[in-house]
Design a protein around this motif. Structure first.
Motif, PDB file in Angstrom:
ATOM      1  N   ILE A   1      -6.998   0.293  -3.408  1.00  0.00           N
ATOM      2  CA  ILE A   1      -5.848  -0.592  -3.205  1.00  0.00           C
ATOM      3  C   ILE A   1      -5.458  -0.632  -1.732  1.00  0.00           C
ATOM      4  CG2 ILE A   1      -3.374  -0.838  -3.648  1.00  0.00           C
ATOM      5  CD1 ILE A   1      -3.905   0.164  -6.489  1.00  0.00           C
ATOM      6  N   GLN A   2      -5.328   0.545  -1.119  1.00  0.00           N
ATOM      7  CA  GLN A   2      -4.905   0.582   0.285  1.00  0.00           C
ATOM      8  C   GLN A   2      -5.930  -0.071   1.208  1.00  0.00           C
ATOM      9  OE1 GLN A   2      -4.005   4.707   1.126  1.00  0.00           O
ATOM     10  NE2 GLN A   2      -1.857   4.436   0.563  1.00  0.00           N
ATOM     11  N   ALA A   3      -7.212   0.220   0.969  1.00  0.00           N
ATOM     12  CA  ALA A   3      -8.240  -0.367   1.823  1.00  0.00           C
ATOM     13  C   ALA A   3      -8.269  -1.887   1.675  1.00  0.00           C
ATOM     14  CB  ALA A   3      -9.607   0.224   1.479  1.00  0.00           C
ATOM     15  N   THR A   4      -8.115  -2.376   0.446  1.00  0.00           N
ATOM     16  CA  THR A   4      -8.168  -3.824   0.207  1.00  0.00           C
ATOM     17  C   THR A   4      -6.987  -4.538   0.839  1.00  0.00           C
ATOM     18  OG1 THR A   4      -9.366  -3.494  -1.874  1.00  0.00           O
ATOM     19  CG2 THR A   4      -8.256  -5.608  -1.561  1.00  0.00           C
TER      20      THR A   4
ATOM     21  N   GLY B   1       0.818  -1.210   0.000  1.00  0.00           N
ATOM     22  CA  GLY B   1       0.000   0.000   0.000  1.00  0.00           C
ATOM     23  C   GLY B   1       0.848   1.256   0.000  1.00  0.00           C
ATOM     24  N   LEU B   2       1.992   1.225   0.701  1.00  0.00           N
ATOM     25  CA  LEU B   2       2.902   2.360   0.706  1.00  0.00           C
ATOM     26  C   LEU B   2       3.508   2.576  -0.682  1.00  0.00           C
ATOM     27  CD1 LEU B   2       4.488   4.545   2.289  1.00  0.00           C
ATOM     28  CD2 LEU B   2       6.243   2.802   2.685  1.00  0.00           C
ATOM     29  N   PHE B   3       3.973   1.488  -1.320  1.00  0.00           N
ATOM     30  CA  PHE B   3       4.537   1.609  -2.660  1.00  0.00           C
ATOM     31  C   PHE B   3       3.492   2.124  -3.653  1.00  0.00           C
ATOM     32  CE2 PHE B   3       7.829  -1.268  -1.001  1.00  0.00           C
ATOM     33  CZ  PHE B   3       8.966  -0.668  -1.514  1.00  0.00           C
ATOM     34  N   ALA B   4       2.251   1.686  -3.480  1.00  0.00           N
ATOM     35  CA  ALA B   4       1.182   2.162  -4.353  1.00  0.00           C
ATOM     36  C   ALA B   4       0.976   3.663  -4.198  1.00  0.00           C
ATOM     37  CB  ALA B   4      -0.117   1.419  -4.051  1.00  0.00           C
ATOM     38  N   SER B   5       1.110   4.163  -2.968  1.00  0.00           N
ATOM     39  CA  SER B   5       0.928   5.601  -2.745  1.00  0.00           C
ATOM     40  C   SER B   5       2.045   6.406  -3.401  1.00  0.00           C
ATOM     41  CB  SER B   5       0.870   5.890  -1.239  1.00  0.00           C
ATOM     42  OG  SER B   5       2.136   5.695  -0.628  1.00  0.00           O
ATOM     43  N   PHE B   6       3.271   5.900  -3.374  1.00  0.00           N
ATOM     44  CA  PHE B   6       4.365   6.603  -4.050  1.00  0.00           C
ATOM     45  C   PHE B   6       4.177   6.583  -5.565  1.00  0.00           C
ATOM     46  CE2 PHE B   6       6.918   5.804  -0.088  1.00  0.00           C
ATOM     47  CZ  PHE B   6       7.148   7.141   0.201  1.00  0.00           C
ATOM     48  N   ALA B   7       3.719   5.454  -6.095  1.00  0.00           N
ATOM     49  CA  ALA B   7       3.507   5.368  -7.541  1.00  0.00           C
ATOM     50  C   ALA B   7       2.389   6.286  -8.004  1.00  0.00           C
ATOM     51  CB  ALA B   7       3.191   3.918  -7.924  1.00  0.00           C
ATOM     52  N   ALA B   8       1.354   6.453  -7.166  1.00  0.00           N
ATOM     53  CA  ALA B   8       0.205   7.277  -7.557  1.00  0.00           C
ATOM     54  C   ALA B   8       0.428   8.756  -7.298  1.00  0.00           C
ATOM     55  CB  ALA B   8      -1.034   6.813  -6.793  1.00  0.00           C
TER      56      ALA B   8
ATOM     57  N   THR C   1       1.451  -1.641  -7.590  1.00  0.00           N
ATOM     58  CA  THR C   1       1.869  -0.553  -8.471  1.00  0.00           C
ATOM     59  C   THR C   1       1.400  -0.803  -9.898  1.00  0.00           C
ATOM     60  OG1 THR C   1       4.040  -1.620  -8.714  1.00  0.00           O
ATOM     61  CG2 THR C   1       3.843   0.133  -7.078  1.00  0.00           C
ATOM     62  N   TRP C   2       1.377  -2.064 -10.311  1.00  0.00           N
ATOM     63  CA  TRP C   2       0.856  -2.390 -11.646  1.00  0.00           C
ATOM     64  C   TRP C   2      -0.638  -2.095 -11.720  1.00  0.00           C
ATOM     65  CZ3 TRP C   2      -2.663  -6.438 -12.856  1.00  0.00           C
ATOM     66  CH2 TRP C   2      -2.894  -6.612 -14.216  1.00  0.00           C
TER      67      TRP C   2
ATOM     68  N   ALA D   1      -5.247  -1.427  11.318  1.00  0.00           N
ATOM     69  CA  ALA D   1      -6.581  -0.831  11.282  1.00  0.00           C
ATOM     70  C   ALA D   1      -6.508   0.656  10.936  1.00  0.00           C
ATOM     71  CB  ALA D   1      -7.268  -1.028  12.630  1.00  0.00           C
ATOM     72  N   THR D   2      -5.490   1.345  11.437  1.00  0.00           N
ATOM     73  CA  THR D   2      -5.317   2.762  11.133  1.00  0.00           C
ATOM     74  C   THR D   2      -5.022   2.966   9.648  1.00  0.00           C
ATOM     75  OG1 THR D   2      -4.456   3.144  13.367  1.00  0.00           O
ATOM     76  CG2 THR D   2      -3.994   4.828  11.710  1.00  0.00           C
ATOM     77  N   ALA D   3      -4.155   2.129   9.085  1.00  0.00           N
ATOM     78  CA  ALA D   3      -3.858   2.222   7.653  1.00  0.00           C
ATOM     79  C   ALA D   3      -5.098   1.928   6.816  1.00  0.00           C
ATOM     80  CB  ALA D   3      -2.728   1.264   7.300  1.00  0.00           C
ATOM     81  N   LEU D   4      -5.910   0.985   7.260  1.00  0.00           N
ATOM     82  CA  LEU D   4      -7.169   0.677   6.566  1.00  0.00           C
ATOM     83  C   LEU D   4      -8.086   1.900   6.561  1.00  0.00           C
ATOM     84  CD1 LEU D   4      -9.332  -1.161   5.325  1.00  0.00           C
ATOM     85  CD2 LEU D   4      -9.799  -2.037   7.614  1.00  0.00           C
ATOM     86  N   LEU D   5      -8.145   2.606   7.657  1.00  0.00           N
ATOM     87  CA  LEU D   5      -8.959   3.818   7.738  1.00  0.00           C
ATOM     88  C   LEU D   5      -8.509   4.854   6.714  1.00  0.00           C
ATOM     89  CD1 LEU D   5     -11.031   5.688   9.105  1.00  0.00           C
ATOM     90  CD2 LEU D   5      -9.254   6.270  10.789  1.00  0.00           C
ATOM     91  N   ALA D   6      -7.211   4.969   6.516  1.00  0.00           N
ATOM     92  CA  ALA D   6      -6.688   5.941   5.544  1.00  0.00           C
ATOM     93  C   ALA D   6      -7.182   5.633   4.134  1.00  0.00           C
ATOM     94  CB  ALA D   6      -5.160   5.935   5.585  1.00  0.00           C
ATOM     95  N   GLY D   7      -7.144   4.356   3.739  1.00  0.00           N
ATOM     96  CA  GLY D   7      -7.657   3.988   2.425  1.00  0.00           C
ATOM     97  C   GLY D   7      -9.137   4.260   2.302  1.00  0.00           C
ATOM     98  N   ALA D   8      -9.890   3.990   3.377  1.00  0.00           N
ATOM     99  CA  ALA D   8     -11.329   4.234   3.362  1.00  0.00           C
ATOM    100  C   ALA D   8     -11.639   5.719   3.190  1.00  0.00           C
ATOM    101  CB  ALA D   8     -11.966   3.701   4.641  1.00  0.00           C
ATOM    102  N   LEU D   9     -10.824   6.585   3.783  1.00  0.00           N
ATOM    103  CA  LEU D   9     -11.044   8.024   3.640  1.00  0.00           C
ATOM    104  C   LEU D   9     -10.933   8.466   2.185  1.00  0.00           C
ATOM    105  CD1 LEU D   9      -9.168   9.580   6.706  1.00  0.00           C
ATOM    106  CD2 LEU D   9     -11.632   9.499   6.302  1.00  0.00           C
ATOM    107  N   LEU D  10      -9.986   7.896   1.451  1.00  0.00           N
ATOM    108  CA  LEU D  10      -9.862   8.241   0.037  1.00  0.00           C
ATOM    109  C   LEU D  10     -11.062   7.739  -0.758  1.00  0.00           C
ATOM    110  CD1 LEU D  10      -6.075   7.616  -0.734  1.00  0.00           C
ATOM    111  CD2 LEU D  10      -7.228   9.780  -0.264  1.00  0.00           C
TER     112      LEU D  10
END
Length: 408
Positions: A390-393, A244-251, A373-374, A303-312
């Motif tokens: 992606i992050q939420a999943t 999820g972190l790598f996905a955030s850098f790619a996006a 990232t793909w 759980a905190t990281a999951l919340l971040a994806g849900a916010l987006l």
């Protein structure tokens, strides 16, 4: 005396020569440097793509091969480095790997064609993967329990800082001295790290703790780890979280630059600013783990990281910088708590096979990152929604998987 006490390790201020080693600032700095050099060399060249493409006569898309070739080589090479280091010891692979990395850096720095540049990046990855894998293995050689978690937490701060600061550093070097200066800088950094390691620490795996080596035994050992719930469940959780972190850098370029209009320098400064969230989480993780338990805080982080994806996902398709930053801060805080503690939980039961376990964990992380990232590049949805999904999943799956490890 213990095996660790029997070995001839010159700790030179990192830990006392007699008694159990202690976690010192110099030892943390060394582990952090070994871990961060691989991440630093991964994406520091991104701001230089336009200049490299102009000089070599290729497109930015073609230059993407310098990243994919690095990731693929890194992922598979570490599967060999781990078991070899468990058999022969850490020192020769750390120093040899850094030397090979410097050679690859020289090849890339003098490249006149894309093919030579890619070849240099492949050689870089072959060498630097040893430093990344063995940073975790060395920590496991020396420590366990809460001390291992603290060592990995502090090491992770530098590892997470590298992708945050490296685009800014790459941009400044390219602007001031040209893109080849990037390779001069990372090569010089590798030489300094090798000198620091050889002078300050050296071998940490005594002969009595080394494992037998054969192709059949390595394959069998990897197979056992993949079937071992104490390893694969927390390892999968950590790998999914980091993907999820790598996905955030790619996006981020599409979101910050194309979507919000930030310049490359502003985007680099933005990344650098977010690193301080990881600093704070990395410092808080061992203290919270001591009070509430490592597993409890790891679950809280996931759980905190999951919340971040849900916010987006629930927010606007084209959010302002404030909403996006809120999500990033929450994700980085959760990642900063869960990643080091989850890594310690994964590695702790496998002290005798620390190199092999670290290698497989790194391979799983790189594999998961490659997939996310793909997906971020091929899914035809707004970048923010894609990143949120992606992050939420991955965080939801990581959370369920880590809960399963508690019962395993």
């Amino acid at each position: 005396m213990t095996d660790l006490q029997n070995q001839s390790v010159a700790l030179d201020g990192l830990a006392p020569p007699r008694g159990s080693p202690i976690l010192t600032g110099r030892l943390v700095a060394l582990l952090a440097c070994l871990s961060a050099i691989s991440v630093l060399s991964t994406n520091i060249i991104l701001p230089a793509f336009p200049e490299i493409g102009h000089e070599l006569g290729v497109t930015s898309r073609e230059l993407g091969l310098t990243l994919s070739s690095f990731f693929i080589t890194f992922a598979f090479a570490q599967l060999l480095v781990g078991p070899l280091a468990d058999h022969y010891g850490r020192k020769r692979f750390v120093l040899g790997g850094l030397a090979l990395f410097v050679i690859g850096t020289m090849v890339a720095g003098f490249a006149g064609t894309l093919d030579v540049l890619i070849a240099g990046r492949v050689i870089q990855a072959l060498g630097v993967c040893a430093a990344a894998v063995l940073a975790r293995a060395i920590a496991r050689d020396l420590f366990d329990g809460e001390t291992l978690g603290r060592a990995l937490s502090l090491t992770m701060i530098a590892t997470a800082a590298a992708p945050g600061f490296s685009p800014l550093l790459g941009s400044l070097l390219t602007t001031a001295m040209g893109w080849r200066a990037i390779f001069v800088m990372v090569g010089a950094a590798a030489v300094l790290i090798a000198w620091f390691y050889a002078r300050s620490l050296g071998e940490t795996l005594p002969p009595g703790r080394r494992t037998a080596l054969s192709a059949a035994s390595v394959v069998s050992a990897y197979g056992r780890l993949l079937r071992e719930g104490r390893f694969i469940l927390p390892a999968a959780s950590v790998s999914l979280l980091m993907s999820g972190l790598f996905a955030s850098f790619a996006a981020a370029p599409a979101i910050l630059m194309s979507g919000m209009g930030l310049s490359s320098l502003q985007a680099g400064l933005y990344f650098a600013a977010t690193v301080f969230v990881v600093f704070a989480a990395g410092l808080a993780a061992p203290r919270l783990a001591h009070r509430f338990g490592s597993r409890t805080i790891t679950i809280l982080g996931l759980a905190t990281a999951l919340l971040a994806g849900a916010l987006l996902l629930i927010g606007p398709k084209s959010p302002g910088l404030g909403w996006y930053s809120l999500s990033m801060v929450i994700f980085l805080w959760g990642m900063g708590l869960a990643n080091p503690l989850g890594t310690a939980i994964t590695m702790s039961p496998f002290g005798k096979e620390a190199g092999l376990a670290s290698a497989l964990l790194g391979f799983l992380t790189m594999g998961a990152a490659a997939i996310t990232t793909w997906l971020g590049s091929v899914l035809e949805y707004p970048p923010v929604l894609t990143l949120g999904a992606i992050q939420a999943t991955v965080c939801a799956v990581a959370l369920v998987t880590f809960f399963s490890s508690r019962r395993g």
